[in-house]
Motif scaffolding. Sequence first.
Motif, PDB file in Angstrom:
ATOM      1  N   ALA A  21       0.822  -1.201   0.000  1.00  0.00           N
ATOM      2  CA  ALA A  21       0.000   0.000   0.000  1.00  0.00           C
ATOM      3  C   ALA A  21       0.854   1.248   0.000  1.00  0.00           C
ATOM      4  N   ARG A 256      -8.178   6.626   0.140  1.00  0.00           N
ATOM      5  CA  ARG A 256      -8.559   5.756  -0.971  1.00  0.00           C
ATOM      6  C   ARG A 256      -9.219   6.604  -2.051  1.00  0.00           C
ATOM      7  N   LEU A 261      -8.656   0.299  -5.063  1.00  0.00           N
ATOM      8  CA  LEU A 261      -7.597   0.105  -4.076  1.00  0.00           C
ATOM      9  C   LEU A 261      -8.011  -0.879  -2.992  1.00  0.00           C
ATOM     10  N   ASP A 262      -9.327  -1.061  -2.828  1.00  0.00           N
ATOM     11  CA  ASP A 262      -9.814  -1.985  -1.810  1.00  0.00           C
ATOM     12  C   ASP A 262      -9.378  -3.416  -2.082  1.00  0.00           C
ATOM     13  N   SER A 267      -9.074  -3.354   4.515  1.00  0.00           N
ATOM     14  CA  SER A 267      -9.709  -2.385   5.401  1.00  0.00           C
ATOM     15  C   SER A 267      -8.965  -2.360   6.728  1.00  0.00           C
TER      16      SER A 267
END
Length: 307
Positions: A21, A256, A261-262, A267
């Motif tokens: 990330a 985000r 991107l999820d 989460s």
Amino acid sequence: MRRRALSIRRAPAAALRRVLAVAVRPAMAGLLLWPVGGPAVAQVTGDVPVVRPDAIVDLMTAAGARLVGGRWRYSDARIVEVDHHAPGPDLKPSGPPNRTHDIAPHAGVLDFDDSKWEAIEPAGLLARRGTGRLSFNWYRIRVTIPQRVGAFDPTGSTVVFEIVVDDYAELWVDGRLPTVLGQAGGALVKGYNAPNRVVVGRDVKPGQRIQLAIFGANGPLSDPPGNFIWVRSATLDFHRAGAVGNVRDAGGEIVRRSPALDAIVPSGARIEKLADRFLFTEGPVWTRDGFLLFSDPNANQIYRWTP
């Protein structure tokens, strides 16, 4: 902490996803690995940093071995002749048949059956073994993370195995012997009667089992002495979570900008700081083997994070 030109740290998959990330934003590449300085040589690795453990299990004592349910097994290793091939046009062993040498048995694999090997008491690790001169051997032990180590609760901790073999050692953990270009120490030969240190478990849980296999060698190899192989020390060092390695909560917030991107960043992911003190960085680059590489051009060094 000792400084080295290339540092390898092992992290759980969740941590690597969090690194990914961060990696999608090149401006933050400086957060990815701890700077280790040292000579301007790329691809040099080393042992786990030596930090004070929260608890130690001495595997050379009956009480220590009993605490982790471990039983030492031993076997000589021998040099055997085998069929092979000379180098071919592809520089691989694809040329004409030849004869070469190998080691038997290959006892580093996880499911190797050592039940018929000699069982030795922990104090027996001090006994001189092998045949002397150019000789090799194997020590194997399976350990189980206990409920407690004294007053220390090992749940969630990092466990480091350290061993000193007279004269050289290689360490297999759960059937694996990772090799990295330029590596010295860790799972591979560190030096003459030098300690080998390797992380054998992170975020461990009581009841978790770990298989250790140690390949010993008499040395120097080019001038083998008349003496024998033996173990000077062998311990499991327990460190509270976060004490080994340099992953630190960097604070901040993940914004985000795209729902896509999820699929990459779970989460609740956090930004973790793995390095700092760079004047400038290039990368990061993910290799096909799953390694993260980036460079410090000012120091002429390459840094590598392994899955």
